[in-house]
Write a protein that holds these residues in place. Structure first.
Motif, short mmCIF file in Angstrom:
data_model
loop_
_atom_site.label_atom_id
_atom_site.label_comp_id
_atom_site.label_asym_id
_atom_site.label_seq_id
_atom_site.Cartn_x
_atom_site.Cartn_y
_atom_site.Cartn_z
N ALA A 108 6.15 1.29 10.03
CA ALA A 108 5.29 1.80 8.97
C ALA A 108 5.51 0.98 7.70
CB ALA A 108 5.56 3.28 8.69
N ALA A 109 4.42 0.68 7.02
CA ALA A 109 4.50 -0.02 5.73
C ALA A 109 4.64 1.01 4.61
CB ALA A 109 3.26 -0.87 5.51
N ILE A 110 5.14 0.56 3.48
CA ILE A 110 5.24 1.43 2.31
C ILE A 110 4.20 0.95 1.29
CG2 ILE A 110 6.70 2.22 0.42
CD1 ILE A 110 9.10 1.86 2.21
N VAL A 111 3.23 1.80 1.02
CA VAL A 111 2.15 1.50 0.09
C VAL A 111 2.15 2.56 -1.01
CG1 VAL A 111 -0.33 1.14 -0.20
CG2 VAL A 111 0.80 0.47 1.94
N ASP A 112 2.33 2.11 -2.25
CA ASP A 112 2.39 3.04 -3.39
C ASP A 112 3.40 4.14 -3.16
OD1 ASP A 112 0.40 1.58 -4.70
OD2 ASP A 112 -1.22 2.78 -3.80
N GLY A 113 4.53 3.79 -2.56
CA GLY A 113 5.60 4.75 -2.36
C GLY A 113 5.43 5.66 -1.16
N CYS A 114 4.39 5.45 -0.34
CA CYS A 114 4.12 6.31 0.81
C CYS A 114 4.14 5.48 2.10
CB CYS A 114 2.78 7.02 0.67
SG CYS A 114 2.64 8.06 -0.80
N PHE A 115 4.55 6.11 3.18
CA PHE A 115 4.51 5.45 4.48
C PHE A 115 3.07 5.41 4.99
CE2 PHE A 115 9.02 6.82 4.73
CZ PHE A 115 9.58 5.58 4.98
N VAL A 116 2.66 4.24 5.50
CA VAL A 116 1.31 4.05 6.02
C VAL A 116 1.38 3.29 7.34
CG1 VAL A 116 -0.96 2.99 5.64
CG2 VAL A 116 0.26 4.05 3.73
N VAL A 117 0.64 3.79 8.34
CA VAL A 117 0.44 3.07 9.60
C VAL A 117 -1.03 2.72 9.68
CG1 VAL A 117 0.51 3.19 12.11
CG2 VAL A 117 2.34 4.24 10.76
N ASP A 118 -1.34 1.43 9.58
CA ASP A 118 -2.72 0.95 9.57
C ASP A 118 -3.05 0.35 10.94
OD1 ASP A 118 -5.22 -0.02 9.04
OD2 ASP A 118 -4.65 -1.09 7.21
N PHE A 119 -4.00 0.97 11.64
CA PHE A 119 -4.41 0.50 12.95
C PHE A 119 -5.46 -0.60 12.86
CE2 PHE A 119 -2.55 4.56 13.84
CZ PHE A 119 -1.98 4.43 15.09
N GLY A 120 -5.96 -0.87 11.65
CA GLY A 120 -6.96 -1.90 11.48
C GLY A 120 -8.31 -1.50 12.06
N GLU A 121 -9.11 -2.51 12.41
CA GLU A 121 -10.43 -2.27 12.99
C GLU A 121 -10.35 -2.36 14.51
OE1 GLU A 121 -13.15 -5.01 11.28
OE2 GLU A 121 -12.91 -4.24 9.24
N LEU A 210 -4.29 5.27 9.33
CA LEU A 210 -5.62 4.76 9.00
C LEU A 210 -6.16 3.94 10.16
CD1 LEU A 210 -4.91 3.47 5.37
CD2 LEU A 210 -6.01 5.62 5.99
N GLY A 211 -7.47 4.04 10.40
CA GLY A 211 -8.10 3.24 11.44
C GLY A 211 -9.61 3.27 11.31
N LEU A 212 -10.24 2.14 11.62
CA LEU A 212 -11.70 2.04 11.53
C LEU A 212 -12.26 1.63 12.89
CD1 LEU A 212 -14.35 1.96 9.84
CD2 LEU A 212 -13.86 -0.46 9.41
N ALA A 213 -13.21 2.41 13.38
CA ALA A 213 -13.88 2.11 14.66
C ALA A 213 -15.22 1.45 14.36
CB ALA A 213 -14.09 3.39 15.45
N TYR A 214 -15.52 0.36 15.08
CA TYR A 214 -16.79 -0.33 14.87
C TYR A 214 -17.46 -0.58 16.22
CZ TYR A 214 -14.46 -4.61 16.46
OH TYR A 214 -13.79 -5.53 17.21
#
Length: 305
Positions: A108-121, A210-214
């Motif tokens: 997990a990345a830390i973004v603005d002090g919060c843990f984030v898992v970004d699945f991308g597109e 976070l994740g974006l489906a296309y």
């Protein structure tokens, strides 16, 4: 004077230690037991009678209320004891209040002090996995309750609604998060994974997913039957290492790609021309829902990256 080894007790829990008292004399002994003034230590019983040449066990209880070090002293005094060597006993007590703790150490990345898992597109119809590594960085065994804020969405976790552990101190464990692209959206979907450590009301970790489906006209699937690659690389051709021959002739590596029409009408596909990669066939048409195999070949006579 004997000092007991310091013990680590869970805050707002009780830890007990038993001590063996021996009467080495020919007459029974009544022994008064106490601990120096400390709300964290108590002794039971307050007194006991030990027959001659026998023993009794007493228990000292440690009940810390804060995360800090505690010290006290245990005393045993024989009523009307005349023998200087056996009429009293005392030793120090030590303990440290602690809470179970688990940290996210990888995935997990830390973004603005919060843990984030970004699945991308991710293309509709596919799934992508992200793996978290958790570690017990404390001194007590720890169990984690796992929960997803919005169940039933594109995000899932096999441990959601259950527990993970217990993890012993310094032990680690993995947790897999899954993003399933069920339908296309203009904006990224999100959810929150909650990790709550049992018996530590101060430690709850929130991880934003976070994740974006296309959607596209066609999909590409690469054969991963040899175990090379993962679901994150479906649209990436990874040929691996090509061992060049000494004679200077071209060397080749091939990968099979499946092209599938996702539209309700016939579509035309065309792969670009490249100096080191060729496709066969490079151009073609696909009927609705039709699949076709295409061979991609990497060609080189000198090192390239």
């Amino acid at each position: 004077l004997v000092e007991a080894q310091p013990r680590k007790g869970r805050v707002e829990r009780t830890l007990a230690e038993r001590f063996k008292l021996i009467n080495p004399n020919k007459v029974p002994a009544v022994v008064d037991l106490s601990v120096a003034e400390s709300a964290a230590f108590t002794v039971q019983p307050a007194s006991c009678e030990i027959p001659s040449f026998e023993h009794r066990y007493v228990s000292v209880y440690f009940h810390p209320s804060e995360m800090r070090e505690y010290r006290s002293a245990f005393s045993a005094a024989v009523q009307d004891g005349a023998d200087e060597a056996t009429r009293s006993l005392s030793f120090d007590l030590a303990g440290r209040g602690a809470l179970p703790s688990v940290s996210v150490v990888k995935g997990a990345a830390i973004v603005d002090g919060c843990f984030v898992v970004d699945f991308g597109e991710l293309q509709v119809g596919r799934t992508r996995t992200r793996r978290l590594t958790l570690a017990n960085d404390g001194v007590l065994p720890a169990t984690v309750l796992v929960a997803l804020e919005n169940g039933g969405g594109p995000f899932s976790c096999a441990h959601a609604g259950a527990s993970l552990g217990p993890l012993e101190p310094k032990q680690s464990a993995t947790l897999d998060l899954l993003f399933e692209a069920k339908e296309a959206h203009d904006a990224a979907r999100h959810d929150t994974l909650s990790l709550k450590v049992i018996d530590n009301r101060y430690e709850t970790t929130a991880i934003r997913c976070l994740g974006l489906a296309y959607e596209t006209d066609v999909s590409l699937s690469v054969d991963r039957s040899d175990g090379d690659g993962d679901d994150d690389d479906d649209d990436t051709l990874r040929f691996g290492q090509l061992h060049l021959r000494d004679d200077g002739d071209d060397n080749e590596l091939s990968v099979e790609v499946e092209v599938r029409n996702l539209r309700a009408e016939t579509v035309r596909f065309e792969f670009p021309k490249g100096s080191h990669v060729r496709f066969e066939p490079r151009v073609g048409h696909l009927a609705p829902a039709e699949r076709r195999g295409v061979v991609a070949t990497f060609v080189a006579s000198a090192p390239v990256a």
